[in-house]
Design a protein around this motif. Structure first.
Motif, PDB file in Angstrom:
ATOM      1  N   ALA A  55       0.823  -1.209   0.000  1.00 14.50           N
ATOM      2  CA  ALA A  55       0.000   0.000   0.000  1.00 14.50           C
ATOM      3  C   ALA A  55       0.858   1.260   0.000  1.00 14.50           C
ATOM      4  CB  ALA A  55      -0.930  -0.003   1.206  1.00 14.50           C
ATOM      5  N   LEU A  56       1.994   1.203   0.702  1.00 13.16           N
ATOM      6  CA  LEU A  56       2.885   2.366   0.789  1.00 13.16           C
ATOM      7  C   LEU A  56       3.864   2.451  -0.377  1.00 13.16           C
ATOM      8  CD1 LEU A  56       3.701   2.189   4.607  1.00 13.16           C
ATOM      9  CD2 LEU A  56       2.508   4.055   3.450  1.00 13.16           C
ATOM     10  N   ARG A  57       3.897   1.398  -1.222  1.00 12.34           N
ATOM     11  CA  ARG A  57       4.840   1.322  -2.351  1.00 12.34           C
ATOM     12  C   ARG A  57       6.289   1.448  -1.859  1.00 12.34           C
ATOM     13  NH1 ARG A  57       0.361   4.075  -4.249  1.00 12.34           N
ATOM     14  NH2 ARG A  57      -0.625   3.177  -6.114  1.00 12.34           N
ATOM     15  N   ARG A  58       6.566   0.684  -0.813  1.00 14.83           N
ATOM     16  CA  ARG A  58       7.902   0.685  -0.239  1.00 14.83           C
ATOM     17  C   ARG A  58       8.371  -0.751  -0.052  1.00 14.83           C
ATOM     18  NH1 ARG A  58       7.572   4.582   4.956  1.00 14.83           N
ATOM     19  NH2 ARG A  58       9.739   3.875   5.175  1.00 14.83           N
ATOM     20  N   PRO A  59       9.664  -1.013  -0.016  1.00 10.14           N
ATOM     21  CA  PRO A  59      10.161  -2.369   0.232  1.00 10.14           C
ATOM     22  C   PRO A  59       9.706  -2.860   1.603  1.00 10.14           C
ATOM     23  CG  PRO A  59      11.919  -0.956  -0.582  1.00 10.14           C
ATOM     24  CD  PRO A  59      10.770  -0.053  -0.266  1.00 10.14           C
ATOM     25  N   ALA A  60       9.341  -4.137   1.689  1.00 11.10           N
ATOM     26  CA  ALA A  60       8.866  -4.693   2.949  1.00 11.10           C
ATOM     27  C   ALA A  60       9.922  -4.585   4.043  1.00 11.10           C
ATOM     28  CB  ALA A  60       8.462  -6.144   2.744  1.00 11.10           C
ATOM     29  N   GLU A  61      11.203  -4.588   3.656  1.00  8.00           N
ATOM     30  CA  GLU A  61      12.268  -4.506   4.651  1.00  8.00           C
ATOM     31  C   GLU A  61      12.191  -3.214   5.464  1.00  8.00           C
ATOM     32  OE1 GLU A  61      12.717  -5.109   1.441  1.00  8.00           O
ATOM     33  OE2 GLU A  61      13.066  -7.284   1.542  1.00  8.00           O
ATOM     34  N   GLU A  62      11.698  -2.149   4.842  1.00  9.33           N
ATOM     35  CA  GLU A  62      11.623  -0.876   5.545  1.00  9.33           C
ATOM     36  C   GLU A  62      10.553  -0.884   6.645  1.00  9.33           C
ATOM     37  OE1 GLU A  62      11.217   2.423   2.951  1.00  9.33           O
ATOM     38  OE2 GLU A  62      12.959   1.899   1.712  1.00  9.33           O
ATOM     39  N   LEU A  63       9.620  -1.821   6.534  1.00  8.28           N
ATOM     40  CA  LEU A  63       8.556  -1.910   7.536  1.00  8.28           C
ATOM     41  C   LEU A  63       8.789  -3.049   8.522  1.00  8.28           C
ATOM     42  CD1 LEU A  63       7.246  -0.283   5.089  1.00  8.28           C
ATOM     43  CD2 LEU A  63       5.057  -1.068   5.990  1.00  8.28           C
ATOM     44  N   GLU A  64       9.988  -3.609   8.501  1.00  6.87           N
ATOM     45  CA  GLU A  64      10.300  -4.740   9.366  1.00  6.87           C
ATOM     46  C   GLU A  64      10.075  -4.452  10.843  1.00  6.87           C
ATOM     47  OE1 GLU A  64      11.190  -8.546  10.410  1.00  6.87           O
ATOM     48  OE2 GLU A  64      10.782  -7.698   8.421  1.00  6.87           O
ATOM     49  N   PRO A  65      10.272  -3.214  11.339  1.00  4.73           N
ATOM     50  CA  PRO A  65      10.020  -2.974  12.766  1.00  4.73           C
ATOM     51  C   PRO A  65       8.593  -3.308  13.210  1.00  4.73           C
ATOM     52  CG  PRO A  65      11.289  -1.165  11.847  1.00  4.73           C
ATOM     53  CD  PRO A  65      10.892  -2.034  10.688  1.00  4.73           C
ATOM     54  N   LEU A  66       7.648  -3.345  12.254  1.00  2.53           N
ATOM     55  CA  LEU A  66       6.267  -3.656  12.608  1.00  2.53           C
ATOM     56  C   LEU A  66       6.039  -5.152  12.803  1.00  2.53           C
ATOM     57  CD1 LEU A  66       4.424  -1.303  10.095  1.00  2.53           C
ATOM     58  CD2 LEU A  66       4.525  -1.020  12.573  1.00  2.53           C
ATOM     59  N   HIS A  67       6.905  -5.972  12.221  1.00  2.00           N
ATOM     60  CA  HIS A  67       6.671  -7.417  12.239  1.00  2.00           C
ATOM     61  C   HIS A  67       6.664  -7.962  13.672  1.00  2.00           C
ATOM     62  CE1 HIS A  67       8.093 -11.733  11.712  1.00  2.00           C
ATOM     63  NE2 HIS A  67       6.858 -11.687  11.230  1.00  2.00           N
ATOM     64  N   GLY A  68       5.653  -8.747  13.990  1.00  2.00           N
ATOM     65  CA  GLY A  68       5.558  -9.369  15.305  1.00  2.00           C
ATOM     66  C   GLY A  68       4.885  -8.517  16.360  1.00  2.00           C
ATOM     67  N   LEU A  69       4.549  -7.282  16.020  1.00  2.00           N
ATOM     68  CA  LEU A  69       3.922  -6.415  17.012  1.00  2.00           C
ATOM     69  C   LEU A  69       2.531  -6.958  17.356  1.00  2.00           C
ATOM     70  CD1 LEU A  69       4.052  -2.582  17.116  1.00  2.00           C
ATOM     71  CD2 LEU A  69       1.844  -3.697  17.323  1.00  2.00           C
ATOM     72  N   SER A  70       2.236  -7.047  18.636  1.00  2.00           N
ATOM     73  CA  SER A  70       0.929  -7.505  19.091  1.00  2.00           C
ATOM     74  C   SER A  70       0.423  -6.547  20.168  1.00  2.00           C
ATOM     75  CB  SER A  70       1.006  -8.934  19.644  1.00  2.00           C
ATOM     76  OG  SER A  70       1.897  -8.986  20.744  1.00  2.00           O
ATOM     77  N   PHE A  71      -0.813  -6.758  20.603  1.00  2.00           N
ATOM     78  CA  PHE A  71      -1.394  -5.872  21.608  1.00  2.00           C
ATOM     79  C   PHE A  71      -1.226  -6.500  22.987  1.00  2.00           C
ATOM     80  CE2 PHE A  71      -4.799  -4.279  24.313  1.00  2.00           C
ATOM     81  CZ  PHE A  71      -4.655  -2.907  24.134  1.00  2.00           C
TER      82      PHE A  71
END
Length: 449
Positions: free
Chosen positions: A71-87
């Motif tokens: 959706a952001l048209r960016r490489p997935a690696e740049e959003l890696e900090p979000l991976h695994g985030l839970s509530f």
């Protein structure tokens, strides 16, 4: 589609920035309705159960991060900090079925800032839609003045999931049954319904259709009498029911037109045939205003069917959405608030509590202050550490809370036409803190810091 990715893009971009800036301290967000919609004297808190379910399952997997990146048209690696985030935060909320007023928090979330931000859209969607539906349904119950109401909104809802929510919420506020089989079985709501006009049209005559339907269903039956000409249909239904000895529990259904006049004529026909125990059911696009008018005029209608309870369909056309917001009120122990050039969108700082007194004389105060004498706090801790603190709520418990609050609601707020909503007071401590924080922010704005 993952439920996690059903969110506004801005929640993702903000959360990613917070993580990169290492802004992970606890944040408290408050979800509330700024002003009641026109024609509303109260709201019925709803949507909490599915919201807690959503938070319990919330976790960003690899595929979710990839969808965000696409959706952001960016490489997935740049959003890696979000991976695994839970509530894994805390939720304090008003239990379902309780009545709430403008400015009162339906729910407050305290969690690390990125988590609390990411769940904003889902919480607003779940609580606002279902609160609007529950409130509409409650007004229909008030309008009916004790006459049973049936939820038949599945065919006109915004999809099966919305209809399932509507059926449950209608049951919470006192509807007698639903035509939605899935909802009836899931929530233990009585199932209700009869035949459609297509059934009548498929037979050579109304009488043939009524007799065939009665043969297939040995219990009580409901005959639609307005497929062709209503008065004649009533006479046919009366003849068939009389011949079969099938009066008690049976009904005829009126689906439109001048329901007052039609119901009076139908009642006279049924009574003349000795069928005083055959009920008259009426529906066809009714809302609380139409129901109130029919009841006020003395129409001999025993049961009303509501065909569009979903707030985004015709059921809440007079107030199809809530002016709700999810506002940051504290970050890292620091109370914050939003300023505005008008008072419309200004907010009050810090986590809050609603203190309820008799007749819904509410006080909005700070979460850590003592309840005023004669009041009870409404917000309860529903999640801690991302886990529920108590078993899932029951429909019966929510209904009991609704009935208790409704009994305390002033008559002026119960009116279908031109209700006057109670206005909650603000505690001295909350008012003082709001003034302090506002002055501090205004000083910083003037100094440019």
């Amino acid at each position: 589609m993952s439920q996690v990715t059903a969110t506004d893009l801005r929640e993702v971009t903000m959360a990613l920035s917070y993580l990169r800036e290492d802004m992970r301290a606890p944040a408290t967000f408050s979800l509330f309705v700024r002003d009641l919609p026109p024609g509303r004297g109260f709201l019925v808190a709803a949507g909490l159960e599915p919201a807690l379910d959503h938070l319990s399952r919330f976790r960003l997997g690899r595929s979710d991060v990839q969808e965000f990146a696409q959706a952001l048209r960016r490489p997935a690696e740049e959003l890696e900090p979000l991976h695994g985030l839970s509530f894994d935060g805390q939720v304090r909320a008003v239990p379902e079925g309780r009545l709430v007023l403008a400015g009162e928090p339906l729910l407050e979330v305290t969690a690390p800032l990125p988590q609390a931000q990411l769940v904003a859209t889902s919480l607003l969607s779940l609580l606002c839609h279902q609160t609007a539906v529950a409130t509409k349904a409650a007004r229909c119950v008030l309008a009916a003045r004790g006459r049973p109401l049936l939820d038949l909104s599945l065919r006109r809802s915004q999809g099966p999931a919305a209809a399932l929510h509507a059926a449950r919420l209608c049951a919470v506020v006192g509807f007698a049954g639903t035509g939605d089989i899935a909802a009836a079985n899931r929530y233990g709501i009585p199932a209700a319904g009869g035949m459609a006009h297509a059934y009548v049209q498929s037979f050579p005559s109304e009488e043939d259709a009524f007799r065939a339907y009665a043969r297939a269903h040995p219990g009580p039956v409901t005959f639609p009498v307005d497929t062709y000409e209503t008065d004649r249909g009533v006479a046919t239904a009366a003849r068939v029911l009389g011949d079969l000895g099938r009066g008690p529990g049976c009904a005829i259904r009126l689906g439109g037109g001048d329901l007052d006049a039609l119901a009076h004529r139908a009642r006279a026909t049924l009574d003349a045939a000795g069928l005083r125990d055959v009920r008259i059911v009426a529906g066809g696009g009714l809302d609380e205003y139409a129901v109130a008018a029919l009841v006020r005029d003395g129409a001999p209608i025993d049961v009303f069917t509501m065909d569009a309870m979903d707030a985004n369909a015709g059921g809440a056309a007079d107030a199809p959405y809530l002016d709700a917001t999810y506002e940051l009120v504290e970050y890292d122990g620091r109370p914050v608030m939003r300023l505005s050039s008008t008072t419309v969108k200004a907010t009050a700082p810090a986590p809050k509590q609603i203190f309820r007194g008799p007749d819904l004389r509410d006080v909005i105060g700070l979460a850590n202050e003592e309840p005023p004498e004669g009041t009870e706090p409404l917000l309860r801790t529903m999640m801690r550490g991302g886990l529920r603190t108590e078993p899932p709520d029951t429909l019966d418990a929510a209904r009991a809370r609704f009935e208790a609050d409704l009994a305390e609601l002033p008559q002026s707020a119960r009116r279908v036409e031109d209700p006057v909503a109670p206005v909650p007071a603000v505690s001295t401590r909350l008012a003082a803190l709001t003034t302090i924080v506002r002055h501090r922010l205004q000083a910083r704005t003037m100094s440019g810091t």
